[in-house]
Design a protein around this motif. Structure first.
Motif, mmCIF file in Angstrom:
data_model
loop_
_atom_site.group_PDB
_atom_site.id
_atom_site.type_symbol
_atom_site.label_atom_id
_atom_site.label_comp_id
_atom_site.label_asym_id
_atom_site.label_seq_id
_atom_site.Cartn_x
_atom_site.Cartn_y
_atom_site.Cartn_z
ATOM 1 N N ALA A 187 57.469 63.759 66.193
ATOM 2 C CA ALA A 187 57.854 62.848 67.284
ATOM 3 C C ALA A 187 57.162 61.491 67.186
ATOM 4 N N GLU A 188 56.011 61.440 66.516
ATOM 5 C CA GLU A 188 55.268 60.178 66.488
ATOM 6 C C GLU A 188 55.508 59.361 65.219
ATOM 7 N N GLY A 189 56.571 59.690 64.498
ATOM 8 C CA GLY A 189 56.934 58.902 63.322
ATOM 9 C C GLY A 189 56.727 59.674 62.037
ATOM 10 N N PRO A 190 57.434 59.250 60.972
ATOM 11 C CA PRO A 190 57.412 60.008 59.706
ATOM 12 C C PRO A 190 56.062 59.991 58.997
ATOM 13 N N ASP A 191 55.156 59.059 59.386
ATOM 14 C CA ASP A 191 53.852 59.001 58.722
ATOM 15 C C ASP A 191 52.747 59.637 59.559
ATOM 16 N N ASP A 192 53.096 60.208 60.719
ATOM 17 C CA ASP A 192 52.051 60.702 61.620
ATOM 18 C C ASP A 192 51.468 62.044 61.167
ATOM 19 N N MET A 193 52.315 63.059 61.001
ATOM 20 C CA MET A 193 51.782 64.363 60.583
ATOM 21 C C MET A 193 51.187 64.279 59.172
ATOM 22 N N PRO A 194 51.848 63.586 58.213
ATOM 23 C CA PRO A 194 51.184 63.389 56.911
ATOM 24 C C PRO A 194 49.804 62.747 57.040
ATOM 25 N N ALA A 195 49.639 61.822 57.999
ATOM 26 C CA ALA A 195 48.325 61.202 58.202
ATOM 27 C C ALA A 195 47.305 62.239 58.683
ATOM 28 N N HIS A 196 47.723 63.142 59.564
ATOM 29 C CA HIS A 196 46.803 64.206 59.999
ATOM 30 C C HIS A 196 46.400 65.087 58.811
ATOM 31 N N ILE A 197 47.369 65.404 57.966
ATOM 32 C CA ILE A 197 47.070 66.267 56.808
ATOM 33 C C ILE A 197 46.101 65.552 55.858
ATOM 34 N N LYS A 198 46.360 64.270 55.588
ATOM 35 C CA LYS A 198 45.434 63.518 54.720
ATOM 36 C C LYS A 198 44.042 63.457 55.352
ATOM 37 N N SER A 199 43.987 63.339 56.672
ATOM 38 C CA SER A 199 42.666 63.258 57.320
ATOM 39 C C SER A 199 41.946 64.607 57.289
ATOM 40 N N ALA A 200 42.695 65.710 57.080
ATOM 41 C CA ALA A 200 42.046 67.013 56.881
ATOM 42 C C ALA A 200 41.499 67.132 55.456
ATOM 43 N N ILE A 201 42.239 66.578 54.499
ATOM 44 C CA ILE A 201 41.837 66.692 53.085
ATOM 45 C C ILE A 201 40.677 65.743 52.768
ATOM 46 N N LEU A 202 40.713 64.545 53.337
ATOM 47 C CA LEU A 202 39.699 63.520 53.048
ATOM 48 C C LEU A 202 38.638 63.525 54.151
ATOM 49 N N PRO A 203 37.449 62.919 53.909
ATOM 50 C CA PRO A 203 36.321 63.100 54.843
ATOM 51 C C PRO A 203 36.469 62.377 56.191
ATOM 52 N N THR A 204 35.959 63.056 57.229
ATOM 53 C CA THR A 204 35.818 62.466 58.569
ATOM 54 C C THR A 204 34.397 61.944 58.776
ATOM 55 N N SER A 205 33.423 62.562 58.108
ATOM 56 C CA SER A 205 32.040 62.067 58.179
ATOM 57 C C SER A 205 31.438 62.055 56.785
ATOM 58 N N ILE A 206 30.489 61.152 56.585
ATOM 59 C CA ILE A 206 29.766 61.080 55.319
ATOM 60 C C ILE A 206 28.316 60.722 55.632
ATOM 61 N N SER A 207 27.390 61.323 54.884
ATOM 62 C CA SER A 207 25.968 61.033 55.089
ATOM 63 C C SER A 207 25.363 60.540 53.787
ATOM 64 N N ILE A 208 24.641 59.416 53.879
ATOM 65 C CA ILE A 208 24.059 58.779 52.692
ATOM 66 C C ILE A 208 22.575 58.525 52.951
ATOM 67 N N PRO A 209 21.686 59.076 52.110
ATOM 68 C CA PRO A 209 20.250 58.798 52.283
ATOM 69 C C PRO A 209 19.948 57.305 52.148
#
Lengths: 139, 139, 139
Positions: C83-105
């Motif tokens: 319902a939110e457009g053809p790139d919306d659910m693919p964006a959720h899937i990419k955000s599951a595969i790629l990082p939401t947080s990163i930690s760098i010393p």
């Protein structure tokens, strides 16, 4: 407290260094805290995975080689970054999919790994490489 | 401050435990800091995802089942680690692709989730499982 | 010490903000510590990747668009969250595969990036977006 782990790789695959990490935590004297590992490269990864059965590691390498074939594979003919060899851009893609950093709580003086978990450098390049992983302990 | 969350799963899917995490942070009294979650298994994951519309969760499960089919699927006939069931090695692969740890800053006494973000255990096995997630708060 | 980075995106792609992160760390005065970045959205990601050759960034976008095609693609006809457009659910899937947080010393007053590493917001939506990334420094 900080350290740098050096891991030499000889081709694609998973190189376990759980013992080196445990030794670093033991030497730090930390009873509780947070260990973070960060790999300073964009063509290999840090992975926590099962370290009991080598067939798991074999299948992980095989899966990611199918998911991201080398540039020589006709499926990847659209790649533009090919000057550094057929395994270079696929290595960057694998390093985007797999972790660059991982954080593991320290409980009772040891990292809180589950029974079957080990810590691996996942090498995506075919050539011999010398990899640097920074380890940091927070309170 | 540390805790261990126990999450029981009944088949593949996303199990939200945002409220348990928020309660832990509230009890800690931390006004600012860093919350880290680490899952002690290699066949499930920790995921921050949209918790507003259940169809997002449905499609995530469906996507990863297509990306990493069960060992019964002819696409996966090359798998060697199959002794623990057709969903075991695919679960290890999904746990490599999806996060094992996640870190979320604490602002004003609460985790800094965006409006649509929730915290989920993403179960990749079909059997009933009891999963352990360690929570740690750093300053 | 905490901050919030605002990154405006104009379509899918990688938006580097390494300099903003380095400035935040420099202003904090921290000689050693741990920097964590957390993105408050489920349709974009935080990625540490090579920042030397723009063709790497081009190929990363192209790869993930092939791995997770838009809903208009017949391969994705099974999607239910459209319902939110053809790139919306693919964006959720990419955000599951790629990082939401990163930690760098942080070492010697600077984040421990390798020579070729930069920090990027990876935008998965096509529309103009204003993205929020929380930065946190632990001891």
């Amino acid at each position: 407290m900080q350290t740098q782990f050096t891991i030499e790789s000889n081709g694609q695959g998973l190189y376990e260094f759980t013992d080196s990490v445990r030794n670093f935590v033991a030497k730090s004297g930390a009873e509780s805290g947070l260990l973070t590992l960060f790999v300073r490269h964009t063509s290999c990864s840090i992975l926590v995975q099962e370290n009991a059965d080598p067939s798991v590691l074999h299948d992980l390498v095989a899966y990611f080689d199918r998911l991201v074939p080398d540039a020589n594979n006709s499926q990847m003919s659209w790649l533009t970054h090919t000057a550094e060899g057929p395994d270079d851009m696929p290595a960057h893609i694998k390093s985007a999919i797999l972790p660059t950093s991982i954080s593991i709580p320290i409980l009772n003086g040891d990292i809180a790994l589950g029974m079957w978990q080990g810590i691996f450098l996942f090498e995506h390049r075919q050539a011999h490489m010398v990899r640097k992983v920074v380890g940091h302990i927070s309170a």
